[in-house]
Design an enzyme around this catalytic site. Sequence first.
Site, short mmCIF file in Angstrom:
data_model
loop_
_atom_site.label_atom_id
_atom_site.label_comp_id
_atom_site.label_asym_id
_atom_site.label_seq_id
_atom_site.Cartn_x
_atom_site.Cartn_y
_atom_site.Cartn_z
N LYS A 1 45.08 46.68 35.68
CA LYS A 1 45.41 45.36 35.12
C LYS A 1 46.26 45.59 33.90
CE LYS A 1 42.01 41.99 36.40
NZ LYS A 1 41.00 41.05 35.92
N GLY B 1 46.88 38.61 37.18
CA GLY B 1 45.66 38.36 36.40
C GLY B 1 45.96 37.38 35.28
N SER B 2 44.93 37.10 34.49
CA SER B 2 45.12 36.08 33.45
C SER B 2 46.07 36.56 32.35
CB SER B 2 43.78 35.67 32.86
OG SER B 2 43.12 36.82 32.37
N PHE B 3 46.10 37.89 32.10
CA PHE B 3 46.98 38.35 31.02
C PHE B 3 48.11 39.24 31.50
CE2 PHE B 3 42.83 40.55 30.71
CZ PHE B 3 43.21 41.79 31.21
N GLY B 4 48.32 39.32 32.80
CA GLY B 4 49.44 40.12 33.31
C GLY B 4 49.21 40.48 34.76
N VAL C 1 48.41 42.70 38.24
CA VAL C 1 47.49 43.71 38.72
C VAL C 1 48.26 44.56 39.72
CG1 VAL C 1 45.26 44.17 39.80
CG2 VAL C 1 45.60 42.04 38.51
N LEU D 1 49.39 43.97 43.28
CA LEU D 1 48.26 43.43 44.04
C LEU D 1 48.07 41.95 43.76
CD1 LEU D 1 45.64 46.27 43.40
CD2 LEU D 1 46.78 45.78 45.56
N GLY D 2 48.45 41.51 42.58
CA GLY D 2 48.26 40.09 42.25
C GLY D 2 48.55 39.82 40.79
N ASP E 1 32.51 33.01 36.36
CA ASP E 1 33.69 32.74 37.18
C ASP E 1 33.50 33.30 38.59
OD1 ASP E 1 36.17 31.66 37.70
OD2 ASP E 1 37.31 33.24 36.69
N1 ADE Z 1 42.97 42.46 42.27
C1 ADE Z 1 42.35 42.36 41.09
N2 ADE Z 1 41.55 43.41 40.88
C2 ADE Z 1 41.66 44.20 41.98
C3 ADE Z 1 41.05 45.42 42.38
N3 ADE Z 1 40.20 46.05 41.60
N4 ADE Z 1 41.37 45.92 43.58
C4 ADE Z 1 42.23 45.28 44.35
N5 ADE Z 1 42.82 44.13 44.03
C5 ADE Z 1 42.54 43.60 42.86
#
Ligand code: ADE
Length: 292
Positions: free
Chosen positions: A57, A34-37, A39, A31-32, A151
Site C-alpha cells: 500500500k 486504497g484510501s491514501f494511494g 495498492v 491491485l487497486g 469497516d
Molecule cells: N488489495 C488490498 N490489499 C490487498 C492484498 N493484501 N492483497 C491483494 N489485494 C489487495
Amino acid sequence: NREEPLYSNVAREGAVSCLITSRDIELKERLGQGSFGEVMKAEWKREDGRTVLVAVKMLRSDALALQGAFGEFVKEVNAMIGLNHPNLIKLYGVSLSSPYMIVQELAALGSVLDRLRKECSLTSVAILVEWAKQICNGMAYLERQRWVHRDLAARNVLLSALNKIKIGDFGLMKSLNPEEDCYVMTEHKKIPFPWCAPECLKKRQFSHASDCWAYAVTLWEIFTFGEHPWAGNTGAQILQLIDQEGQRLPKPKACPPEIYRIMLHCWSHRESDRPTFAALTEFFRTVQLEVL
Ligand code: ADE
C-alpha cells in the site's frame, strides 16, 4: 518529526525487522486503490535472500503534503502491528523512505466481492459457508484482542486461495480500552451506511456488536453473489427502515435457513441481543448444514 510515532511504535513492539527499504521492493502490477494511494503487487527481497510476493500500500507521493493522509497511514500500520491470525492480512513491514509503503501479505485472488460478481456460477454454497466461517474466525480473534474493525464488508474480505479468507483494510480499526465497550467516532469520515448498525448511524457508536451487524451484511453480500445492500436508499432512509420500521435485508435465495437465522440474530436491534463472534465461532464449529 513525522517518522516519530510510527518508528517508536515499531520499535516498542520489538518488530524492528518491520523496517524495509524500498530498494528491496520491486513493484509489479496495480491491485487497486486504497484510501491514501495505490495498492500494488510486488516482489520483496528479504534479508535471508528469499523473494516473496507481497501487496504494497503506497502513500501517494503528493500525499505527505495532503492533510491527514500520513496520519491514516500511521493509524493503519499501528492497527496491524501485532495482529497474527490465519484469516487476517499480515503486516510484513513498512518502508519509511520515499515512497512510504505498507508491505503486507498478498491475497492473490483479490476480494470476495469482485470474485462473486465475476464468477458467481462457479462458487458453490459450501464454499460460501466456509468463507462465512473463516470471516467469523478472524473477527473472533479481533474481538478477543479488543479491536473493532468498523469497516467489515465483502470489498474488504480478500482471498489468498479459493478456500482461504484474509480480512484486510484495517484503516478504520480502533482498540477498545478495558473499561470501554464502544468507540464514539469523533473524526469526520465517510462511513458506509448500508453496513452500519442503528447505533452507528444514530450515535456514532462502534463496538464488537456493530461489527457483528456488519458481519451479517457481509454474509448477505456473499449469499446474494455481490448485490448491493439497501440499493437505492440514502443513509436517512436506511435508518428509517431498520430503526423505525424494523425491516431487515431479505433472505438470499442461496442462503441456508440456519445461516439466515444467524444473520437476523446479528441484526438484533439491541446490541446486547446480538451474538458475540465467540458464540458464532461455536455455531460454525458444530452446525451441520444440508448443503455441505
Ligand atoms: N488489495 C488490498 N490489499 C490487498 C492484498 N493484501 N492483497 C491483494 N489485494 C489487495
